[in-house]
Structure formats: structure tokens, C-alpha cells
Design an enzyme around this catalytic site. Sequence first.
Site, PDB file in Angstrom:
ATOM      1  N   HIS A 140      -3.313   7.074   3.019  1.00 54.61           N
ATOM      2  CA  HIS A 140      -3.689   5.778   2.464  1.00 54.61           C
ATOM      3  C   HIS A 140      -5.102   5.469   2.951  1.00 54.61           C
ATOM      4  CE1 HIS A 140      -3.908   1.698   1.371  1.00 54.61           C
ATOM      5  NE2 HIS A 140      -3.608   1.192   2.551  1.00 54.61           N
ATOM      6  N   CYS A 172       0.809  -1.214   0.000  1.00 53.72           N
ATOM      7  CA  CYS A 172       0.000   0.000   0.000  1.00 53.72           C
ATOM      8  C   CYS A 172       0.849   1.275   0.000  1.00 53.72           C
ATOM      9  CB  CYS A 172      -0.952  -0.001   1.193  1.00 53.72           C
ATOM     10  SG  CYS A 172      -1.959  -1.485   1.233  1.00 53.72           S
ATOM     11  N   ASN A 232      -9.954  -0.203   0.346  1.00 50.78           N
ATOM     12  CA  ASN A 232      -8.490  -0.102   0.330  1.00 50.78           C
ATOM     13  C   ASN A 232      -7.986  -0.677  -0.994  1.00 50.78           C
ATOM     14  OD1 ASN A 232      -5.751  -0.487   0.641  1.00 50.78           O
ATOM     15  ND2 ASN A 232      -5.894  -1.335   2.707  1.00 50.78           N
TER      16      ASN A 232
END
Length: 322
Positions: A249, A111, A279
Site C-alpha cells: 500500500h 486502504c 496515498n
Amino acid sequence: MTTRIIATGAYVPEQVITNDDIAKVVDTSDEWIAKRTGIKERRISSGENTSMLAVKTARQLLERAGVEAETLDLIIVASITADYATPATSCIVQKEIGATNAVAFDVSAACSGFMFALSIADKYIRAGMYNNAVVIGAETLSKYIDWSDRSTCVLFGDGAGGAYIEKSETDGIIKEEIGTKGEIYDILTAGYTASTGAFNNYNTDHLWYVNMNGREVFKFATKSVVKSVERVLSDAGVSVDSLKYVVPHQANTRIVEIISHKLGIPYEKFYINMDKYGNTSSASIPIALNELNEKGLLKRGDKILLTGFGGGMTWGTMLISW
Ligand code: COA
């Protein structure tokens, strides 16, 4: 000399999967997911692979920046869900957009991948080796999700986002850092393939899927991001008050709330769109940044902060003068 983001772009698959849709296949509810994560729905690919999402993003970036593909020096794709082990997804992007003069390679930092890729591209540009780059985060995490595991399947989504960047004499990246903590790599893994020896069939097991110790990841995220943001701001001599937006994020709104509280940055300054996309790993920061940009919320010279964390474990923070 620095590096400036000239254009942003993003592409997400059409198929919307809501929390209610997921509640039909595992024992969960819209209420649980929304309350614990802030996620309401996500996009799940119905056939488009990672390279296709990346190619669509790259085409948009070139169009928005008004540059010809042949003038591109560098293409970096950050991904943990590439179509192939080889070639790199960036090589497929190079072919599809006709960037015949570019060098292309991929980066794997989960990520934090977009932050790592942007950091690398920035160094090539600052060193005078290249004048420009396309940097993309692209993922089809749905390939790695165990859709019977309610603790992970509610969290992730597919998508791509990116930036076209150029050498700049004025505004651009002010300060940044990337970091890793490999000693706790096993709290978040995906895509394990066993080496089974000669003549054995290649096989996969449950470690193919996303495996996560949610609580440990949560703790790591809040600690690492807070420390990283503090370091970058203090190195740059920039106060939290001068930040226009923070693009975090997009993993969990509760993580963002804690980060906001610990850093003393009002929650309203954090740009959040995980309610719509979940996500999307390396794509999450550039998808959010692109949305912020498309809404016309960024003005030249605005100070913004990108910050993320992910598998590895990794983190990355970048302070930008837009
Ligand atoms: N629906 C309903 N219940 C669920 C559930 C779901 N989707 N997922 C887990 N639960 C249950 C658990 O089984 C547990 O039940 P129990 O108390 O009966 O054992 C309970 O909810 C609490 O589980 P826990 O794991 O402690 O929840 P949590 O508050 O830590 O939230 C996460 C779980 C995953 C949302 C949270 O840990 C998190 O966001 N971690 C960070 C993850 C992340 O950001 N990953 C990406 C990194 S890039």
C-alpha cells in the site's frame, strides 16, 4: 483451482498537485513532505467523481482482457468515497460498461479495500459460482480532506486501479489473508455523518474529514503488515528470497523501509510509486500493480506479494504466482 489476474488497469485524474502547490495553502514544505512520506505529488480530481474513475478503469480492463461486458459475472468496487450512499459505485460501473449479466456490489475496507474485494471475488470463483470478475479500487479522497489540516492534506490523492480475474487451473492466487482490528477503529476515520433525529437537518462536522492519529497508524501499519506477510509466506511455504516483487500500500516510504527491514526483503523489491500519486487508499495497490505490469516487469510464474493496511483498522496480504 485458483484465480488468476488476466489484466490490470488504472485511471488517475489529470490535475497534478505538487508539494509546492500544497505549501501555498498550508504551513508545510516539499522538503518536509518528501522526507517524512516519500510523496512528491498527487492527482486531484477537478470534477470527476469516484464512479467515473472506476468506469474508465473497468473499460480498460475489458479491452485489455479482450472480453465482452456481457460475459462478466461479478463487479466489485472497493471504495470509501462513493458518489452515493446508494447505489453502490459498482452498479454505476455495471450500467456504464453494459455488464448486464453481472452482479455488482461495493466493499468498504479503506486502504485494504482492493485486497478485501479481490479476496471475496476469489472465493466466488473458487467455489465455482462465477468464472470471472472485475475488481476495482476507486477513490476521490479529496472530497474528505480538510485542506487546512497539514497533518493529513499532504498525504492523499485521487485515482482508480483494478484487475480482471478469471478461474485458473495453474498460476494465480496462492495464499492470502485479510484481517481487522476494530478495537482501534478511531485512529483513522472519515465521512462521519450524525444521526440527528426526526425533523433535524442532516449535518456534518469536523469528523466528515479524514481524522488520523498518524503515529498510531504508523505503528499499526508496520506491525500488522509484517505479521501478515510472515503468516502468508509461512502458510504457503514460500521464502522471502523467492519473491520477485512486493506491491505495498502506497502510504509512506518510511513504513515500507521498516517493513522491508523487519522482513529481510530488500527495499528494491518493493514497487513504489507514491511519489507520483500519494496515498490513493483502495486504489493504491492496483495502480502500482498496473504500473509494474505495464512496464513489462512481470513474467508468468513470478511470485509477487500484495500487502496493505488501512482504516478499520484492516490489513490484507496476497501471494500470487503471476
Ligand atoms: N508539514 C510540516 N510539518 C508538519 C506537517 C506538514 N505537512 N504535518 C505535521 N507536521 C508537524 C507536526 O505539527 C509536528 O510538529 P511539532 O513537533 O511542532 O508538534 C511535527 O511535524 C511532527 O509531527 P508528527 O505527527 O509526530 O510527525 P510524524 O513523523 O509522525 O509524521 C505522518 C506524520 C502523518 C507523516 C506519519 O505519522 C505517518 O505517515 N503516519 C501514517 C499515516 C498513514 O499511513 N496514513 C494512511 C493510512 S492508510
